[in-house]
Scaffold this active site. Structure first.
Site, short mmCIF file in Angstrom:
data_model
loop_
_atom_site.label_atom_id
_atom_site.label_comp_id
_atom_site.label_asym_id
_atom_site.label_seq_id
_atom_site.Cartn_x
_atom_site.Cartn_y
_atom_site.Cartn_z
N ASP A 9 0.83 -1.15 0.10
CA ASP A 9 0.01 0.15 -0.01
C ASP A 9 1.06 1.23 -0.04
O ASP A 9 2.06 1.08 0.17
CB ASP A 9 -0.82 -0.12 1.26
N ASP A 11 -0.04 5.24 0.77
CA ASP A 11 -0.41 6.32 1.95
C ASP A 11 -0.22 5.36 3.28
O ASP A 11 -1.00 4.43 3.53
CB ASP A 11 -1.71 6.75 1.71
N ASP A 170 -1.23 -0.51 6.18
CA ASP A 170 -1.42 0.16 7.47
C ASP A 170 -3.01 0.30 7.69
O ASP A 170 -3.39 0.50 8.87
CB ASP A 170 -0.96 1.69 7.44
C1 BG6 Z 1 -5.71 6.04 0.09
C2 BG6 Z 1 -5.74 6.90 1.37
O1 BG6 Z 1 -4.37 5.56 -0.01
O2 BG6 Z 1 -6.08 6.54 -1.16
C3 BG6 Z 1 -7.09 7.53 1.41
O3 BG6 Z 1 -5.38 6.11 2.23
C4 BG6 Z 1 -7.60 8.23 0.13
O4 BG6 Z 1 -7.03 8.34 2.71
C5 BG6 Z 1 -7.42 7.18 -1.04
O5 BG6 Z 1 -8.97 8.69 0.32
C6 BG6 Z 1 -7.75 8.05 -2.45
O6 BG6 Z 1 -6.64 9.09 -2.71
P1 BG6 Z 1 -6.88 10.05 -3.59
O7 BG6 Z 1 -5.21 10.56 -3.77
O8 BG6 Z 1 -7.20 9.17 -5.14
O9 BG6 Z 1 -7.60 10.90 -3.41
MG MG Z 2 -2.93 2.99 3.49
#
Ligand code: BG6
Ligand code: MG
Length: 211
Positions: A9, A11, A170
């Protein structure tokens, strides 16, 4: 070798974008007068952009049409991307970089499995452009975690079966996704508390002892 590949993953595992997501959602929520705080932000981890917006709008008395919701999500994303511009290779910890390099040296294929549609920009900011063998992200899926699609696609891009891949997460929704896809998983943070996580870890660096 028990596994042939590791799917990460992004983020909260490779980097920490929580504060940027928070700031951007907060600015959007303030703009429409909806209460938002860091506790609500914790519920957005691993959740897609539109599903995150729905969670934020639970606090609103108004109901929003799909078109307006898309506008709000786009507004948040513009603020978020501006904040991401501050990220640099210095935001990639030595622990993460050394562990990735070590796994690569041992012959594992390395992939990303993230719900984020900003994955490529984040990897570029971190100096990881072109580093991974495969990237499956929010731009190639129709169902977000806890659906296993993003990890199944990552395995498919690598040309491997789920049993040969270890997922690193996470978020609780990410472990649900790994389990649903037939993957073993390693969890950091909240994901380490999931009752079905294969390897709960205190630190990311512990990963090199698990594979
Ligand atoms: C995930 C995050 O990796 O991506 C979330 O943990 C987030 O919090 C999701 O909403 C979507 O991300 P993005 O960058 O496409 O808005
Ligand atoms: Mg994550």
């Amino acid at each position: 070798m028990r596994y042939k590949a590791v799917i990460f993953d992004l983020d909260g595992v490779i980097c920490f974008t929580d504060k940027y997501h928070y700031q951007a959602w907060k600015e959007m929520a303030d703009g429409i007068g909806v209460y938002f705080d860091e506790v609500i932000n914790n519920r957005l981890r691993g959740v897609s952009r539109m599903a995150s917006l729905d969670i934020i709008l639970e606090r609103s008395e108004k109901s929003y049409k799909e078109k307006k919701k898309e506008k709000l999500a786009a507004q948040k994303n513009e603020i978020y991307k501006k904040l991401l511009e501050q990220m640099s290779p210095a935001d990639l910890s030595d622990e993460v970089k050394n562990t990735l390099d070590e796994l690569r040296k041992r012959g594992y294929k390395l992939a990303i499995g993230s719900s984020s549609k900003n994955t490529k920009m984040i990897l570029k900011q971190l100096g990881l452009d072109g580093y991974f063998d495969a990237i499956s992200d929010g731009t190639n899926i129709t169902h977000s975690k806890p659906d296993p699609e993003v990890f199944l696609k990552a395995a498919q891009f690598l040309g491997m079966d789920p049993e040969a891949c270890l997922v690193v997460e996470d978020a609780l929704a990410g472990i649900d996704a790994a389990v649903a896809g037939g993957f073993d998983s390693a969890g950091v943070g909240e994901a380490a508390t999931h009752e079905k996580v294969t390897y709960p870890m205190e630190t990311f660096g512990a990963l090199s002892l698990k594979v």
